[in-house]
Motif scaffolding. Structure first.
Motif, PDB file in Angstrom:
ATOM      1  N   VAL A 160       8.434  -0.973  -6.613  1.00 32.57           N
ATOM      2  CA  VAL A 160       9.808  -1.298  -6.211  1.00 32.57           C
ATOM      3  C   VAL A 160      10.542  -0.051  -5.708  1.00 32.57           C
ATOM      4  CG1 VAL A 160      12.032  -2.129  -7.071  1.00 32.57           C
ATOM      5  CG2 VAL A 160       9.930  -3.245  -7.802  1.00 32.57           C
ATOM      6  N   LEU A 161      10.299   1.087  -6.331  1.00 35.10           N
ATOM      7  CA  LEU A 161      11.023   2.309  -5.979  1.00 35.10           C
ATOM      8  C   LEU A 161      10.429   3.065  -4.793  1.00 35.10           C
ATOM      9  CD1 LEU A 161      11.805   3.666  -9.554  1.00 35.10           C
ATOM     10  CD2 LEU A 161      13.377   2.571  -7.949  1.00 35.10           C
ATOM     11  N   ALA A 162       9.151   2.834  -4.480  1.00 37.56           N
ATOM     12  CA  ALA A 162       8.492   3.573  -3.394  1.00 37.56           C
ATOM     13  C   ALA A 162       9.234   3.454  -2.059  1.00 37.56           C
ATOM     14  CB  ALA A 162       7.041   3.138  -3.256  1.00 37.56           C
ATOM     15  N   PRO A 163       9.659   2.241  -1.634  1.00 40.28           N
ATOM     16  CA  PRO A 163      10.414   2.176  -0.365  1.00 40.28           C
ATOM     17  C   PRO A 163      11.734   2.944  -0.421  1.00 40.28           C
ATOM     18  CG  PRO A 163       9.621   0.010  -0.972  1.00 40.28           C
ATOM     19  CD  PRO A 163       9.365   0.906  -2.140  1.00 40.28           C
ATOM     20  N   GLY A 205       0.772  -1.231   0.000  1.00 42.23           N
ATOM     21  CA  GLY A 205       0.000   0.000   0.000  1.00 42.23           C
ATOM     22  C   GLY A 205       0.808   1.288   0.000  1.00 42.23           C
ATOM     23  N   LEU A 206       2.137   1.201  -0.015  1.00 40.05           N
ATOM     24  CA  LEU A 206       2.968   2.407  -0.017  1.00 40.05           C
ATOM     25  C   LEU A 206       3.038   2.962  -1.434  1.00 40.05           C
ATOM     26  CD1 LEU A 206       4.910   4.331   1.511  1.00 40.05           C
ATOM     27  CD2 LEU A 206       6.748   2.778   0.878  1.00 40.05           C
ATOM     28  N   GLY A 207       2.541   4.167  -1.612  1.00 38.16           N
ATOM     29  CA  GLY A 207       2.595   4.806  -2.924  1.00 38.16           C
ATOM     30  C   GLY A 207       3.898   5.543  -3.105  1.00 38.16           C
ATOM     31  N   SER A 208       4.296   5.685  -4.355  1.00 40.56           N
ATOM     32  CA  SER A 208       5.528   6.386  -4.664  1.00 40.56           C
ATOM     33  C   SER A 208       5.318   7.888  -4.558  1.00 40.56           C
ATOM     34  CB  SER A 208       5.997   6.035  -6.074  1.00 40.56           C
ATOM     35  OG  SER A 208       7.137   6.795  -6.412  1.00 40.56           O
ATOM     36  N   SER A 209       6.266   8.581  -3.980  1.00 41.02           N
ATOM     37  CA  SER A 209       6.191  10.038  -3.911  1.00 41.02           C
ATOM     38  C   SER A 209       6.559  10.662  -5.261  1.00 41.02           C
ATOM     39  CB  SER A 209       7.113  10.562  -2.806  1.00 41.02           C
ATOM     40  OG  SER A 209       8.443  10.149  -3.033  1.00 41.02           O
ATOM     41  N   HIS A 210       7.090   9.860  -6.174  1.00 35.99           N
ATOM     42  CA  HIS A 210       7.471  10.308  -7.519  1.00 35.99           C
ATOM     43  C   HIS A 210       7.015   9.266  -8.542  1.00 35.99           C
ATOM     44  CE1 HIS A 210       9.969  13.366  -5.649  1.00 35.99           C
ATOM     45  NE2 HIS A 210      10.507  12.421  -4.905  1.00 35.99           N
ATOM     46  N   PRO A 211       5.701   9.146  -8.796  1.00 36.90           N
ATOM     47  CA  PRO A 211       5.236   8.127  -9.740  1.00 36.90           C
ATOM     48  C   PRO A 211       5.823   8.357 -11.138  1.00 36.90           C
ATOM     49  CG  PRO A 211       3.376   9.433  -8.886  1.00 36.90           C
ATOM     50  CD  PRO A 211       4.625   9.951  -8.255  1.00 36.90           C
ATOM     51  N   LEU A 212       6.280   7.288 -11.735  1.00 38.87           N
ATOM     52  CA  LEU A 212       6.955   7.377 -13.028  1.00 38.87           C
ATOM     53  C   LEU A 212       5.986   7.606 -14.187  1.00 38.87           C
ATOM     54  CD1 LEU A 212       9.540   4.489 -12.578  1.00 38.87           C
ATOM     55  CD2 LEU A 212       9.934   6.941 -12.409  1.00 38.87           C
TER      56      LEU A 212
END
Length: 188
Positions: free
Chosen positions: A40-43, A9-16
Motif C-alpha cells: 500500500v505504501l510503495a506507490p 510488482g512495485l517494491g517499497s523503497s522503505h520496507p517496514l
C-alpha cells in the motif's frame, strides 16, 4: 479521476519489516503483515521520491497535468490533446503576464484552437507634444475576435466565446466569431 494506486510488482523503497523491533525480525506473521502495508505504501513512496517530476508539465502523469491546468488557471476545457495541455501549463505564467492585452488574448485563443485570431479593438494609445490633441481609437469601447479556419463547423463557437471572455480586458464588450479562411487570411 486519479490513476495512482497499488502497482503490480512495485517494491517499497522503505520496507517496514526491517524497521520493526528485533523481537519481530523472525516473526512470520508480523513480517507478512507489514509486507501488506509495504504494497500500500510503495506507490506513495514512489510519488514522494519523484515529486519534482509531478510539477514539471513535460514529465507529469496525464491526470496530474489535468489537475495542474486548473491549478495554474489555463483556459482549457480538458478535451485538448495532452501535448497542448502540457504546453498550456508550461506557458501559463507568461500568458498571465499579458492577460487582458491583445497579445495575451491572441495567445490564449491560439493555444486553445491552434489558429491565431484576427483582433479588432476600439482603443489606442498615443502621445502629443501639445495639449488637447485628438484621442486615439473610438469613443465606444468594443472588441471583435475572428477566428479564420478552413472548416468553421470544426470549431465550437461557445468555446471560443468562453476563451475570449476569460482572456479579454474585463471592461470591454466583445463579439467572437468563426469564419471560413479566405486567401487574404492564409498568413494568419
Amino acid at each position: 479521476m486519479s490513476a495512482r494506486g497499488s502497482v503490480e510488482g512495485l517494491g517499497s523503497s522503505h520496507p517496514l519489516g526491517g524497521e520493526l523491533p528485533a523481537v519481530y525480525a523472525d516473526d512470520d506473521f508480523a513480517q507478512r503483515f507489514v509486507e501488506g502495508l509495504d504494497v500500500v505504501l510503495a506507490p506513495l513512496f514512489n510519488v514522494l521520491d519523484c515529486l519534482e517530476a509531478y510539477f514539471d508539465p513535460a514529465l507529469a502523469p496525464e491526470d496530474f497535468v489535468d489537475w495542474l491546468t486548473g491549478w495554474v488557471g489555463t483556459e482549457l476545457d480538458g478535451t485538448e490533446p495532452l501535448e497542448i495541455r502540457r504546453h498550456a501549463v508550461a506557458t501559463a505564467v507568461s500568458l498571465h503576464r499579458v492577460r487582458g492585452t491583445a497579445q495575451g488574448l491572441a495567445r490564449a485563443v491560439q493555444l486553445a484552437f491552434g489558429v491565431r485570431p484576427q483582433i479588432t479593438e476600439s482603443g489606442g494609445a498615443t502621445w502629443s507634444a501639445r495639449p488637447l490633441g485628438p484621442f486615439p481609437g473610438t469613443p465606444r469601447p468594443s472588441l471583435r475576435v475572428t477566428l479564420h479556419v478552413s472548416d468553421p463547423s470544426s470549431v465550437d463557437p461557445h468555446r471560443l466565446q468562453a476563451v475570449v471572455a476569460a482572456a479579454r480586458p474585463a471592461h470591454l464588450p466583445f463579439t467572437a466569431e468563426v469564419s471560413a479562411k479566405t486567401l487574404t487570411h492564409e498568413g494568419n
